[in-house]
Design an enzyme around this catalytic site. Structure first.
Site, PDB file in Angstrom:
ATOM      1  N   ASP A 168      -2.635  10.339   3.253  1.00 23.81           N
ATOM      2  CA  ASP A 168      -4.022   9.925   3.447  1.00 23.81           C
ATOM      3  C   ASP A 168      -4.759  10.978   4.267  1.00 23.81           C
ATOM      4  O   ASP A 168      -4.702  10.985   5.494  1.00 23.81           O
ATOM      5  CB  ASP A 168      -4.068   8.558   4.149  1.00 23.81           C
ATOM      6  CG  ASP A 168      -5.504   8.066   4.351  1.00 23.81           C
ATOM      7  OD1 ASP A 168      -6.425   8.668   3.753  1.00 23.81           O
ATOM      8  OD2 ASP A 168      -5.694   7.084   5.107  1.00 23.81           O
ATOM      9  N   LYS A 196       0.859  -1.186   0.000  1.00 21.56           N
ATOM     10  CA  LYS A 196       0.000   0.000   0.000  1.00 21.56           C
ATOM     11  C   LYS A 196       0.894   1.235   0.000  1.00 21.56           C
ATOM     12  O   LYS A 196       1.701   1.423   0.909  1.00 21.56           O
ATOM     13  CB  LYS A 196      -0.908   0.009   1.238  1.00 21.56           C
ATOM     14  CG  LYS A 196      -1.645   1.342   1.473  1.00 21.56           C
ATOM     15  CD  LYS A 196      -2.560   1.310   2.694  1.00 21.56           C
ATOM     16  CE  LYS A 196      -3.164   2.691   2.989  1.00 21.56           C
ATOM     17  NZ  LYS A 196      -4.025   2.717   4.186  1.00 21.56           N
ATOM     18  N   LYS A 256     -10.282  13.065   7.563  1.00 26.93           N
ATOM     19  CA  LYS A 256      -9.802  12.776   8.922  1.00 26.93           C
ATOM     20  C   LYS A 256      -9.807  14.062   9.747  1.00 26.93           C
ATOM     21  O   LYS A 256      -9.865  15.169   9.196  1.00 26.93           O
ATOM     22  CB  LYS A 256      -8.361  12.249   8.859  1.00 26.93           C
ATOM     23  CG  LYS A 256      -8.214  10.828   8.313  1.00 26.93           C
ATOM     24  CD  LYS A 256      -6.752  10.391   8.375  1.00 26.93           C
ATOM     25  CE  LYS A 256      -6.536   9.022   7.755  1.00 26.93           C
ATOM     26  NZ  LYS A 256      -7.207   7.920   8.462  1.00 26.93           N
ATOM     27  N   ASP A 260     -12.132   7.080   3.417  1.00 25.42           N
ATOM     28  CA  ASP A 260     -10.933   6.892   4.257  1.00 25.42           C
ATOM     29  C   ASP A 260     -10.541   5.413   4.362  1.00 25.42           C
ATOM     30  O   ASP A 260      -9.476   5.085   4.874  1.00 25.42           O
ATOM     31  CB  ASP A 260     -11.186   7.484   5.652  1.00 25.42           C
ATOM     32  CG  ASP A 260      -9.896   7.721   6.424  1.00 25.42           C
ATOM     33  OD1 ASP A 260      -8.814   7.667   5.799  1.00 25.42           O
ATOM     34  OD2 ASP A 260      -9.985   7.967   7.649  1.00 25.42           O
ATOM     35  N   GLU A 281      -9.353   3.589   2.102  1.00 22.54           N
ATOM     36  CA  GLU A 281      -8.834   3.636   0.732  1.00 22.54           C
ATOM     37  C   GLU A 281      -7.746   2.623   0.461  1.00 22.54           C
ATOM     38  O   GLU A 281      -7.545   2.230  -0.690  1.00 22.54           O
ATOM     39  CB  GLU A 281      -8.317   5.061   0.431  1.00 22.54           C
ATOM     40  CG  GLU A 281      -6.878   5.352   0.875  1.00 22.54           C
ATOM     41  CD  GLU A 281      -6.655   5.272   2.374  1.00 22.54           C
ATOM     42  OE1 GLU A 281      -7.640   5.367   3.139  1.00 22.54           O
ATOM     43  OE2 GLU A 281      -5.502   5.093   2.807  1.00 22.54           O
ATOM     44  N   ASP A 313       1.651   6.647   5.263  1.00 26.02           N
ATOM     45  CA  ASP A 313       0.667   5.644   4.832  1.00 26.02           C
ATOM     46  C   ASP A 313       1.145   4.873   3.598  1.00 26.02           C
ATOM     47  O   ASP A 313       0.400   4.082   3.025  1.00 26.02           O
ATOM     48  CB  ASP A 313      -0.676   6.329   4.576  1.00 26.02           C
ATOM     49  CG  ASP A 313      -1.864   5.406   4.827  1.00 26.02           C
ATOM     50  OD1 ASP A 313      -1.674   4.374   5.496  1.00 26.02           O
ATOM     51  OD2 ASP A 313      -2.963   5.724   4.345  1.00 26.02           O
ATOM     52  N   ARG A 321      -7.432  -0.533   1.072  1.00 31.02           N
ATOM     53  CA  ARG A 321      -7.920  -1.799   0.498  1.00 31.02           C
ATOM     54  C   ARG A 321      -8.300  -1.635  -0.965  1.00 31.02           C
ATOM     55  O   ARG A 321      -8.186  -2.558  -1.759  1.00 31.02           O
ATOM     56  CB  ARG A 321      -9.102  -2.312   1.340  1.00 31.02           C
ATOM     57  CG  ARG A 321     -10.287  -1.398   1.387  1.00 31.02           C
ATOM     58  CD  ARG A 321     -11.229  -1.668   2.565  1.00 31.02           C
ATOM     59  NE  ARG A 321     -10.699  -1.168   3.838  1.00 31.02           N
ATOM     60  CZ  ARG A 321     -11.302  -1.302   5.011  1.00 31.02           C
ATOM     61  NH1 ARG A 321     -12.450  -1.947   5.100  1.00 31.02           N
ATOM     62  NH2 ARG A 321     -10.758  -0.810   6.107  1.00 31.02           N
TER      63      ARG A 321
END
Ligand code: BES
Ligand code: MN
Ligand code: ZN
Length: 500
Positions: free
Chosen positions: A269, A264, A276, A346, A348, A287, A350
């Site tokens: 993010d 990933k 967030k 959020d 995201e 991230d 996956r």
């Protein structure tokens, strides 16, 4: 920091480091240091609490009779427990202590304790690895007071009777160290600098030099491949999303199916429109820790010329709110053909991994797929900074990963998967939604990923949200915010089971 190996010699400057086992049993080098200092270590024992336990130190400053600036008697613990990880920790913590004390030079003369499994050459190389990992600092963006932050210890010499073996084992450990440093650098880099294209460029220039083949796919190519899931995440960003595909072909069996690592790489993010909070956004430059670990692993494998075919696929995106951003309620179509109702922008990671996993499996038919991702806050609640979360459809792969992690100090803890968790992903209108029901957040995230595993490919998912970065210093060998977690466990897994 300058690192070198040398034959045992009399130490004429800097710190002289020798060991004692539990019960204060001096190793030969410690006896020598004691004698040279006129019995100062023996006297020191009488007036201290030092017993030779692992982690203990008895320090003599400017001892009479020797040229060394100080002698450190360090506890090695029980001989049978003394291994590579202990040696790394020892060198890292002693060097940290010396650096804060303003010492510039250190010579290690640690004998292999009788009964330890470690060979002298390997011991020396592991001391070197601990020293190298500890000396890491990310100071690129400091313009002043550098001396306050830099590592003071400038020269480390590791004395060993097995010089040739030490140098040989160091060539492979040095590759690992370089891979970890790369991963840390990428994680620590700020997000205005390290956007997806910049990340891809850096990975390519670094790995190409080592004989890794690197291909970069942009948005147009990903669109052709039908990667609507990954592309949806990046569509609110000014920065172009990238897929980086890396091949290290080191196996003697040229056509052997590769082992595959998928990362990933969310370079920042923000949460997207499901924004967030201010506090929750801090640190979200990290991230991309999964992607960083995959790049570092490929670097380690290539540097030590591992006899394996390894594939790395990383999805690089920036998750931003914008008028063009993906909305909660959008439905996207993934490369696998499955549709996803995006109820929370959020969740995201996956969405990025799904297409990267499909690409890796369809194009390269790997032996297994392991994905690494800073995927859920829930894994931090469950396991903290001690273990990464492990999820898998394959007991054999899972056990091998757990053993590899234990061996190199990157432990993992397996969590369950099951059909009732999978049901939590049912969508009212699409094949699945991208969030679960509010409980078991790390498991439902893993269930989501499992829906993109094809043809029973052995698969494991490592949720590294709790271990990829840290506040303070969890381990002496990881001094910076970005830890580089993942390079060691993956390298170890390959070295133990997948090389010919
Ligand atoms: N990158 C985060 C996970 C994360 C959170 C990593 C905190 C490190 C520290 C991920 O993309 C995320 O936002 N996950 C959500 C999922 C939720 C919306 C289902 C989370 O964990 O809150
Ligand atoms: Mn997120
Ligand atoms: Zn994320």
């Amino acid at each position: 920091m300058q690192l070198s190996f040398a034959a045992p010699h009399s130490v004429e400057s800097g710190a002289w480091i020798v060991g004692a086992l539990e019960g204060s049993t001096f190793t030969p080098a410690a006896q020598q240091a004691d004698k040279a200092s006129g019995g100062a270590l023996t006297r020191g024992l009488k007036v201290s609490r030092f017993t030779g336990k692992s982690g203990q130190v008895l320090e003599l400053l400017a001892p009479a009779g020797v040229m060394a600036s100080r002698i450190l008697l360090v506890g090695l613990g029980k001989a049978a427990d003394f291994d590579g990880a202990k040696a790394e920790h020892l060198a890292a913590s002693i060097n940290g202590r010396l650096s804060s004390a303003g010492e510039k030079e250190a010579t290690y003369q640690i004998d292999v304790p009788k009964g330890a499994k470690l060979k002298p050459g390997a011991l020396a190389a592991h001391l070197a690895l601990g020293a190298r990992l500890k000396s890491y600092a990310f100071n690129q963006y400091r313009t002043k007071n550098l001396d306050e932050y830099e590592f003071k210890l400038k020269k480390v010499i590791i004395a060993t009777p097995a010089l040739a073996e030490a140098k040989k084992s160091w060539t492979s450990l040095e590759g690992i160290a370089n891979g970890i440093v790369t991963a840390r650098d990428l994680i620590n880099e700020p997000p205005n600098v390290l956007h997806p294209e910049e990340f891809a460029r850096r990975a390519k220039s670094l790995l190409t030099k080592l004989g890794v083949k690197v291909d970069i796919l942009g948005e147009a190519e990903m669109k052709k491949l039908g990667m609507g899931s990954l592309l949806g995440v990046g569509q609110g960003s000014d920065r172009e999303s990238q897929l980086v595909v890396m091949h290290w072909n080191g196996s003697r069996k040229k056509k052997d199916a590769p082992v595959a690592f998928v990362g990933k790489g969310v370079c920042f993010d923000s949460g997207g429109l499901s924004l967030k909070t201010g506090a929750g956004m801090m640190g979200m430059k990290g991230d991309m820790g999964g992607a960083a670990a995959v790049v570092g692993t490929l670097q380690a494998l290539a540097t030590r010329k591992a006899r394996v075919n390894a594939l790395g696929v990383i999805g690089l995106v920036e998750n931003m709110p914008d008028s063009k951003a993906q909305r909660p309620d959008d439905v996207v179509k993934s490369m696998s053909g499955q549709t996803i109702e995006v109820l929370n922008t959020d969740a995201e990671g996956r969405l990025v991994l799904a297409d990267a996993m499909t690409y890796a499996q369809r194009k390269y038919k790997p032996k297994f797929v392991i994905d690494l991702a800073t995927l859920t806050g829930a894994i931090i609640m469950a396991l903290g900074p001690e273990h990464a979360g492990l999820f898998s459809n394959d007991d054999k792969l899972s056990n091998r990963i757990a053993a590899a992690g234990k061996a190199v100090g990157e432990p993992v803890w397996r969590l369950p998967l099951g059909p009732n968790y999978d049901k939590m992903l049912r969508s009212k209108i699409a094949d699945m939604k991208n969030i679960g029901g509010g409980s078991a957040g790390s498991i439902t995230a893993a269930q989501f990923l499992q829906r993109f595993v094809e043809n029973k490919t052995p698969w494991a998912h490592l949720d590294i949200a709790g271990v990829a970065w840290q506040d303070g210093e969890q381990r002496a060998t990881a001094p910076s915010w970005g830890t580089g977690w993942g390079v060691r466990i993956l390298n170890q897994l390959v070295a133990e089971h997948y090389e010919d």
